[in-house]
Every structure is written in C-alpha cells, then in structure tokens.
Design an enzyme around this catalytic site. Structure first.
Site, PDB file in Angstrom:
ATOM      1  N   ALA A 159     -45.302  21.881   1.529  1.00 62.96           N
ATOM      2  CA  ALA A 159     -45.465  22.133   2.966  1.00 62.96           C
ATOM      3  C   ALA A 159     -46.704  22.959   3.305  1.00 62.96           C
ATOM      4  O   ALA A 159     -47.305  22.792   4.365  1.00 62.96           O
ATOM      5  CB  ALA A 159     -44.218  22.832   3.493  1.00 62.96           C
TER       6      ALA A 159
ATOM      7  N   HIS B 203     -40.109  12.622  -0.914  1.00 61.88           N
ATOM      8  CA  HIS B 203     -39.045  12.744   0.088  1.00 61.88           C
ATOM      9  C   HIS B 203     -39.184  11.695   1.189  1.00 61.88           C
ATOM     10  O   HIS B 203     -38.664  11.882   2.282  1.00 61.88           O
ATOM     11  CB  HIS B 203     -39.051  14.143   0.698  1.00 61.88           C
ATOM     12  CG  HIS B 203     -38.671  15.224  -0.278  1.00 61.88           C
ATOM     13  ND1 HIS B 203     -38.374  16.512   0.103  1.00 61.88           N
ATOM     14  CD2 HIS B 203     -38.535  15.201  -1.618  1.00 61.88           C
ATOM     15  CE1 HIS B 203     -38.072  17.231  -0.968  1.00 61.88           C
ATOM     16  NE2 HIS B 203     -38.172  16.459  -2.033  1.00 61.88           N
TER      17      HIS B 203
ATOM     18  N   THR C 267     -49.423  23.361   6.931  1.00 63.31           N
ATOM     19  CA  THR C 267     -49.187  24.376   7.976  1.00 63.31           C
ATOM     20  C   THR C 267     -50.434  24.580   8.838  1.00 63.31           C
ATOM     21  O   THR C 267     -50.321  24.785  10.040  1.00 63.31           O
ATOM     22  CB  THR C 267     -48.740  25.732   7.383  1.00 63.31           C
ATOM     23  OG1 THR C 267     -49.608  26.055   6.299  1.00 63.31           O
ATOM     24  CG2 THR C 267     -47.330  25.678   6.873  1.00 63.31           C
TER      25      THR C 267
ATOM     26  N   CYS D   7     -30.583  -4.210   7.711  1.00 65.56           N
ATOM     27  CA  CYS D   7     -31.411  -5.300   7.172  1.00 65.56           C
ATOM     28  C   CYS D   7     -32.623  -4.788   6.384  1.00 65.56           C
ATOM     29  O   CYS D   7     -33.338  -5.578   5.774  1.00 65.56           O
ATOM     30  CB  CYS D   7     -31.862  -6.250   8.282  1.00 65.56           C
ATOM     31  SG  CYS D   7     -33.155  -5.590   9.352  1.00 65.56           S
TER      32      CYS D   7
ATOM     33  N   SER E 195     -47.112  24.796  -2.570  1.00 65.65           N
ATOM     34  CA  SER E 195     -45.693  24.733  -2.923  1.00 65.65           C
ATOM     35  C   SER E 195     -45.286  26.021  -3.617  1.00 65.65           C
ATOM     36  O   SER E 195     -46.038  26.561  -4.423  1.00 65.65           O
ATOM     37  CB  SER E 195     -45.420  23.551  -3.855  1.00 65.65           C
ATOM     38  OG  SER E 195     -44.100  23.640  -4.376  1.00 65.65           O
TER      39      SER E 195
ATOM     40  N   GLN F 277     -44.290  16.449  -1.539  1.00 62.57           N
ATOM     41  CA  GLN F 277     -42.947  16.672  -1.011  1.00 62.57           C
ATOM     42  C   GLN F 277     -42.944  16.503   0.495  1.00 62.57           C
ATOM     43  O   GLN F 277     -41.894  16.585   1.125  1.00 62.57           O
ATOM     44  CB  GLN F 277     -42.509  18.103  -1.293  1.00 62.57           C
ATOM     45  CG  GLN F 277     -42.518  18.476  -2.736  1.00 62.57           C
ATOM     46  CD  GLN F 277     -41.784  19.788  -2.915  1.00 62.57           C
ATOM     47  OE1 GLN F 277     -40.613  19.803  -3.274  1.00 62.57           O
ATOM     48  NE2 GLN F 277     -42.460  20.884  -2.663  1.00 62.57           N
TER      49      GLN F 277
ATOM     50  N   ARG G  87     -39.208  26.197   5.513  1.00 65.95           N
ATOM     51  CA  ARG G  87     -38.579  27.180   4.633  1.00 65.95           C
ATOM     52  C   ARG G  87     -39.127  28.586   4.835  1.00 65.95           C
ATOM     53  O   ARG G  87     -38.562  29.546   4.341  1.00 65.95           O
ATOM     54  CB  ARG G  87     -38.761  26.785   3.167  1.00 65.95           C
ATOM     55  CG  ARG G  87     -37.975  25.566   2.813  1.00 65.95           C
ATOM     56  CD  ARG G  87     -38.105  25.242   1.346  1.00 65.95           C
ATOM     57  NE  ARG G  87     -37.669  23.891   1.074  1.00 65.95           N
ATOM     58  CZ  ARG G  87     -36.404  23.525   0.982  1.00 65.95           C
ATOM     59  NH1 ARG G  87     -35.447  24.420   1.113  1.00 65.95           N
ATOM     60  NH2 ARG G  87     -36.097  22.280   0.747  1.00 65.95           N
TER      61      ARG G  87
HETATM   62 ZN    ZN Z   1     -32.015  -4.568  11.059  1.00 64.63          ZN
END
Ligand code: ZN
Length: 256
Positions: free
Chosen positions: A32, A127, A36, A138, A201, A109, A44
């Site tokens: 993150a 992530h 920033t 679908c 990190s 991340q 966090r």
């Molecule tokens: Zn769909």
C-alpha cells in the site's frame, strides 16, 4: 543540514541503482505504501480510520453476498477518490525499469491497478483488482467504471447484463482465498530472482512475509524501501526510509 540530508538520499539512490544494475533477475514487490502518495489511503495505517470505523462484514465475501447493495453504497463513496488517483513517480520508475529490462516483473498486494496505469506489463496482483468486476454466475469480467456509473444512477446492486448474476469487484474480499495463479507466478519469480526489492510494505502480513524468506533462503539480495521498519531490515543489503515517490524522483534524475 538540509544539504547533508539530501546528499545522504542521493547516496542511497546511487547504491540502489548500483544493486539494480548489477543484478540479473530483479523482481519488485509492492504494498500500500507505494500508492499513498497517489492519494489512496493505506487502510492499515493507524489514524486513517476508514477501516477502523467501518463494519468489516461490508467487504467480507459473506457480507457482500448477503447485501451487495450495502457494499456498493460504501464503494460509491470511495470510487471518486480511487478513480481520480494517478500513478506517482514510483509507479513510473518501475514501468521504466521494466521497459529497460532492469526488472522482470512486479508482484503487488495493491488492488488499485496503478502499476498497469503507469505502463507496467508483467504485474501479478495477489489480491486481484478493483478496476474490474466479475459476474459470479457467468464469469464475465468488465471494467468497474461503467458499473459504478450505473450504481450512481440508482441501479443497486448492479446485475450482469448477460445473465442477471451478481457483479462482484474482482478484488479479494475478507474470507476469500487468494487467486492461486498470481501467487504461483509470484513464488516462481521470487525463486528465480537474485534481487528482491520490497516497496511500501510492512512485510508483516501473510503472504507478503513469505517471499522475503524465500529470498533469504536463496541468498539473493534484498532491498527494502518503506517509511517504517520491517522484520527483514537486518537481512537487507539496503534499507531506504524515505517517502517512496520522492525517492523515486531522485533515482530517476540520477538514472537519466
Ligand atoms: Zn453474468
């Protein structure tokens, strides 16, 4: 005094470039902290409040499935902040290094998509990404912007135009497993690297804290750029405690 501080930073920037240029397979890991300075809050960080004050079930998988409309109400407030965030010098530095063949790829991340926006190609989003939504029925993936516009017009929850399924942001929610392919690629890339550069990190949270152990076991080099200390600082060849975009600007000036 200021002059000395600046010289120290330039020395670190020089050492950083030397390690990078003498490596053969460098990989970058970002958290993150790299975003920033682009205006995306590090949830966090103490004091930001966003995460602390909110009901975390909103962004848990079960909470989402029970009340997708509640999630989208929350997301609508944040969407304008997120969609106006732009890559900063650090993101651009990494895309330039990739195009010059100095780094093999980026493991991140972050779900903000700013590495892609800066032009990086080889990006593994551990992530997932908040730039897209996926239909839970679908599997259709589409950009989130159009979907958030529909939410803004009162279509909440927004449904898949193909099959009326629920559209979920393509980022990992609490209670969900990490997607396995980016993680396997991240491990491969880390295993084959002789230099691992961790940016923004704390390296305290799983799975981020796994990768430096692979680096140390392989006797590869480690560079850590982060405002706060990390559990791996003593093992690193170079530790840089600077604002990341500011440091990247100095590196780019020196590199050009
Ligand atoms: Zn769909």
């Amino acid at each position: 005094m200021l002059y000395n501080v600046m010289n120290k930073i330039k020395e670190k920037a020089g050492a950083f470039l030397n390690l990078l240029k003498s490596s053969k397979n460098a990989v970058v890991f970002t958290g993150a902290g790299i975003s920033t300075e682009s205006g995306i809050p590090d949830y966090r960080s103490p004091g930001i409040g966003l995460w602390e004050n909110m009901d975390q079930t909103v962004v848990s998988l079960n909470g989402f499935l029970d009340h997708p409309d509640r999630y989208y109400n929350f997301a609508l407030k944040l969407h304008s902040v997120r969609s106006s965030a732009k890559p900063n010098y650090a993101h651009f530095m990494l895309s330039q290094f990739e195009s010059e063949g100095l780094i093999n790829g980026i493991i991140t991340q972050n779900v903000d998509g700013l590495h892609y926006e800066a032009g990086s190609v080889n990006v593994y989003e551990l992530h997932g990404s908040l730039r897209q939504v996926i239909c839970l029925d679908c599997g259709l993936v589409q950009p989130i912007n159009g979907v958030m516009e529909r939410v803004g017009r009162g279509e909440n929850p927004p449904l898949c135009e193909n099959c009326n399924g629920v559209l979920k942001p393509n980022a990992v929610f609490f209670g969900e497993n990490l997607p396995s392919i980016p993680w396997e690629k991240a491990l491969q890339l880390t295993n084959s690297s002789d230099l691992f550069i961790s940016i923004g990190s704390s390296l305290r949270v799983s799975p981020a804290n796994t990768l430096p152990n692979v680096v140390i076991r392989n006797k590869a080099r480690l560079i850590i750029i982060n405002l706060m200390n990390t559990p791996y600082d003593s093992k690193a060849s170079l530790v840089i405690r600077q604002k990341i975009a500011e440091f990247a600007k100095i590196v780019l000036d020196l590199h050009s």
